[in-house]
Design a protein around this motif. Structure first.
Motif, PDB file in Angstrom:
ATOM      1  N   LEU A  14       0.815  -1.218   0.000  1.00 38.10           N
ATOM      2  CA  LEU A  14       0.000   0.000   0.000  1.00 38.10           C
ATOM      3  C   LEU A  14       0.850   1.270   0.000  1.00 38.10           C
ATOM      4  O   LEU A  14       0.468   2.286  -0.595  1.00 38.10           O
ATOM      5  CB  LEU A  14      -0.916   0.018   1.218  1.00 38.10           C
ATOM      6  CG  LEU A  14      -2.202  -0.812   1.140  1.00 38.10           C
ATOM      7  CD1 LEU A  14      -3.009  -0.621   2.423  1.00 38.10           C
ATOM      8  CD2 LEU A  14      -3.033  -0.431  -0.074  1.00 38.10           C
ATOM      9  N   SER A  15       1.986   1.198   0.664  1.00 39.51           N
ATOM     10  CA  SER A  15       2.823   2.390   0.765  1.00 39.51           C
ATOM     11  C   SER A  15       3.852   2.506  -0.363  1.00 39.51           C
ATOM     12  O   SER A  15       4.433   3.576  -0.558  1.00 39.51           O
ATOM     13  CB  SER A  15       3.564   2.390   2.109  1.00 39.51           C
ATOM     14  OG  SER A  15       4.438   1.269   2.210  1.00 39.51           O
ATOM     15  N   GLY A  16       4.047   1.409  -1.106  1.00 37.44           N
ATOM     16  CA  GLY A  16       5.055   1.439  -2.157  1.00 37.44           C
ATOM     17  C   GLY A  16       4.531   1.176  -3.541  1.00 37.44           C
ATOM     18  O   GLY A  16       4.282   2.100  -4.324  1.00 37.44           O
ATOM     19  N   ARG A  17       4.335  -0.084  -3.843  1.00 36.32           N
ATOM     20  CA  ARG A  17       4.003  -0.457  -5.216  1.00 36.32           C
ATOM     21  C   ARG A  17       2.642   0.059  -5.674  1.00 36.32           C
ATOM     22  O   ARG A  17       2.504   0.499  -6.814  1.00 36.32           O
ATOM     23  CB  ARG A  17       4.041  -1.983  -5.370  1.00 36.32           C
ATOM     24  CG  ARG A  17       3.844  -2.443  -6.790  1.00 36.32           C
ATOM     25  CD  ARG A  17       4.163  -3.905  -6.964  1.00 36.32           C
ATOM     26  NE  ARG A  17       4.144  -4.279  -8.363  1.00 36.32           N
ATOM     27  CZ  ARG A  17       4.501  -5.475  -8.824  1.00 36.32           C
ATOM     28  NH1 ARG A  17       4.913  -6.399  -7.980  1.00 36.32           N
ATOM     29  NH2 ARG A  17       4.456  -5.745 -10.116  1.00 36.32           N
ATOM     30  N   PHE A  18       1.647   0.009  -4.807  1.00 31.72           N
ATOM     31  CA  PHE A  18       0.314   0.416  -5.243  1.00 31.72           C
ATOM     32  C   PHE A  18       0.260   1.874  -5.692  1.00 31.72           C
ATOM     33  O   PHE A  18      -0.232   2.169  -6.777  1.00 31.72           O
ATOM     34  CB  PHE A  18      -0.712   0.160  -4.141  1.00 31.72           C
ATOM     35  CG  PHE A  18      -2.122   0.402  -4.585  1.00 31.72           C
ATOM     36  CD1 PHE A  18      -2.769  -0.495  -5.427  1.00 31.72           C
ATOM     37  CD2 PHE A  18      -2.809   1.546  -4.193  1.00 31.72           C
ATOM     38  CE1 PHE A  18      -4.064  -0.265  -5.866  1.00 31.72           C
ATOM     39  CE2 PHE A  18      -4.097   1.789  -4.616  1.00 31.72           C
ATOM     40  CZ  PHE A  18      -4.733   0.875  -5.464  1.00 31.72           C
ATOM     41  N   PRO A  19       0.766   2.811  -4.907  1.00 33.48           N
ATOM     42  CA  PRO A  19       0.739   4.198  -5.386  1.00 33.48           C
ATOM     43  C   PRO A  19       1.641   4.430  -6.598  1.00 33.48           C
ATOM     44  O   PRO A  19       1.338   5.262  -7.460  1.00 33.48           O
ATOM     45  CB  PRO A  19       1.206   5.010  -4.171  1.00 33.48           C
ATOM     46  CG  PRO A  19       1.920   4.044  -3.296  1.00 33.48           C
ATOM     47  CD  PRO A  19       1.238   2.736  -3.506  1.00 33.48           C
ATOM     48  N   GLU A  20       2.749   3.688  -6.669  1.00 32.18           N
ATOM     49  CA  GLU A  20       3.665   3.848  -7.795  1.00 32.18           C
ATOM     50  C   GLU A  20       3.038   3.378  -9.106  1.00 32.18           C
ATOM     51  O   GLU A  20       3.361   3.886 -10.180  1.00 32.18           O
ATOM     52  CB  GLU A  20       4.959   3.070  -7.533  1.00 32.18           C
ATOM     53  CG  GLU A  20       5.815   3.657  -6.412  1.00 32.18           C
ATOM     54  CD  GLU A  20       6.977   2.763  -6.057  1.00 32.18           C
ATOM     55  OE1 GLU A  20       7.116   1.683  -6.693  1.00 32.18           O
ATOM     56  OE2 GLU A  20       7.748   3.118  -5.146  1.00 32.18           O
ATOM     57  N   GLU A  21       2.141   2.379  -9.011  1.00 33.74           N
ATOM     58  CA  GLU A  21       1.506   1.827 -10.205  1.00 33.74           C
ATOM     59  C   GLU A  21      -0.009   2.026 -10.167  1.00 33.74           C
ATOM     60  O   GLU A  21      -0.763   1.218 -10.700  1.00 33.74           O
ATOM     61  CB  GLU A  21       1.823   0.332 -10.318  1.00 33.74           C
ATOM     62  CG  GLU A  21       3.306   0.012 -10.399  1.00 33.74           C
ATOM     63  CD  GLU A  21       3.569  -1.477 -10.601  1.00 33.74           C
ATOM     64  OE1 GLU A  21       3.144  -2.026 -11.629  1.00 33.74           O
ATOM     65  OE2 GLU A  21       4.185  -2.083  -9.711  1.00 33.74           O
ATOM     66  N   SER A  22      -0.441   3.107  -9.563  1.00 34.08           N
ATOM     67  CA  SER A  22      -1.876   3.334  -9.396  1.00 34.08           C
ATOM     68  C   SER A  22      -2.619   3.383 -10.723  1.00 34.08           C
ATOM     69  O   SER A  22      -3.740   2.883 -10.833  1.00 34.08           O
ATOM     70  CB  SER A  22      -2.110   4.631  -8.612  1.00 34.08           C
ATOM     71  OG  SER A  22      -1.541   5.744  -9.293  1.00 34.08           O
ATOM     72  N   ARG A  23      -2.015   3.974 -11.735  1.00 34.61           N
ATOM     73  CA  ARG A  23      -2.675   4.064 -13.040  1.00 34.61           C
ATOM     74  C   ARG A  23      -2.902   2.676 -13.630  1.00 34.61           C
ATOM     75  O   ARG A  23      -3.970   2.390 -14.188  1.00 34.61           O
ATOM     76  CB  ARG A  23      -1.840   4.919 -14.004  1.00 34.61           C
ATOM     77  CG  ARG A  23      -2.453   5.070 -15.401  1.00 34.61           C
ATOM     78  CD  ARG A  23      -3.850   5.671 -15.326  1.00 34.61           C
ATOM     79  NE  ARG A  23      -4.470   5.742 -16.633  1.00 34.61           N
ATOM     80  CZ  ARG A  23      -4.328   6.761 -17.476  1.00 34.61           C
ATOM     81  NH1 ARG A  23      -3.551   7.804 -17.129  1.00 34.61           N
ATOM     82  NH2 ARG A  23      -4.917   6.774 -18.640  1.00 34.61           N
TER      83      ARG A  23
END
Length: 221
Positions: A14-23
């Motif tokens: 939630l704090s790393g990969r998800f926001p980085e690849e939100s699109r």
């Protein structure tokens, strides 16, 4: 209690990969369009997404004991692997199917050593009985590398079984689908690919990481 390791992992996601690849995740929320179906073993050490450095939505993965594809048939009641293959080929229209075997496969070893059932249902034994047609292709069972040869043979057998599915054969004949075999070495990280002409397995890349042509693969016979 939910496993702490999973909660910690999710928090990291939630704090790393998800926001980085939100699109990407937003796009995947409404559809998926993977071009590759990977049929691999459910062994925890063999994760196709990790081996092929793939992100969400890039691979459609089927995992079962010993990466077995059964022969097409419509009898019986439940066909989990066949249903997933049908969805990938007919629904998602994948362009490639990769059957991925691996070193020290417990399912293959269980079949070869006629291991004792782990339960009264003997689900593993019944499932790995599907390895039998591959046994003749593996050669001398007393050879030191027999289990590796049987792992390779099962990949080839699964590829052969795939062609018994009418919708798979139809897509192949139309040039819309291609089948591939591969084998992963857990200890050394080496990926071997199957030469479709000879059935031999050889390195997927050279020492410099360059992809090798099928004619460059090293014979395992």
């Amino acid at each position: 209690m939910f496993p702490t390791a999973l909660t910690d992992g999710y928090r990291s996601f939630l704090s790393g990969r998800f926001p980085e690849e939100s699109r990407r995740f937003q796009d995947l929320a409404t559809s998926q369009a993977p071009e590759v179906l990977v049929i691999s073993c459910c062994d925890s050490r063999v994760a196709p997404e990790a081996i092929f450095d793939a992100g969400p939505g890039e691979l459609f993965v089927i995992r079962n004991v010993a990466n077995i594809v059964p022969v097409y048939e419509t009898g019986g009641d439940y066909h989990g692997t066949s249903a997933a293959i049908e969805f990938a080929v007919v629904g998602l229209k994948v362009k490639h199917i990769v059957v991925l075997g691996h070193a020290t496969c417990g399912g293959i070893k269980a079949y070869a050593t006629k291991a004792e059932p782990l339960s009264k249902g003997n689900f593993i034994g019944k499932w790995t009985s599907l390895v039998a047609p591959a046994e003749a292709k593996a050669g001398d069972s007393s050879a030191p590398d027999y289990l590796t040869r049987l792992e390779h043979a099962m990949v080839s057998q699964s590829l052969e079984n795939l062609t018994t599915f009418p919708f798979v054969k139809e897509a192949m004949d139309a040039g819309e689908l291609h089948l591939h075999g591969a084998h992963f070495g857990i200890a050394n990280g080496q990926l071997l690919v199957r030469n479709p002409e000879t059935g031999d397995f050889g390195p997927a890349t050279d020492a410099a990481g360059r992809a090798l042509r099928p004619s460059d693969t090293i014979s395992c016979n």
